[in-house]
Enzyme design. Sequence first.
Site: not given
Length: 159
Positions: A60, A67, A98
Amino acid sequence: DGQTEHGLPFSRPGIGGLEHLHGAPAHDPAQEPSVQGLLARGSRVFSMSSAGSQQVVRNYGAVGAAKAALEAHTRQLAFELGPHGILVNAIMAGVAHTNALRKIPTNSEIVDSATRRNPSKRLTTPEDVAVAVRALCDPEMLWITGATIPVDGGEFFCM
């Protein structure tokens, strides 16, 4: 496109653009977002973040860095837009099913871990996030800005 009376460059924004706010003096009424028709006093701006902005999450890295930058920009916009009566916050949603999650190679491990950690033993839903955003849009909600707000049922603090 042009210059302010102070000689600073600015561009008339296109769709969703706020680039004219950067560098323009805060006291220049011609550069206020409400004057440009983008945002009026009482408007709310939300960004979507995740726990990966504040913690290491395997596979990530690039998204986590993005982010974290988004949260910093959210605070900066809250500072810049606050004098115009505009609130800006980041929503740090918990793990939710999602399309974005499905693109992470270890998504099934993430889902299992989040479900185990969460005090409610479930994932965050889009409805959970919508309810939080709706609450933050309440006209009486005037004193929360520049914040990263977890909407995760306690998942983040149980990491």
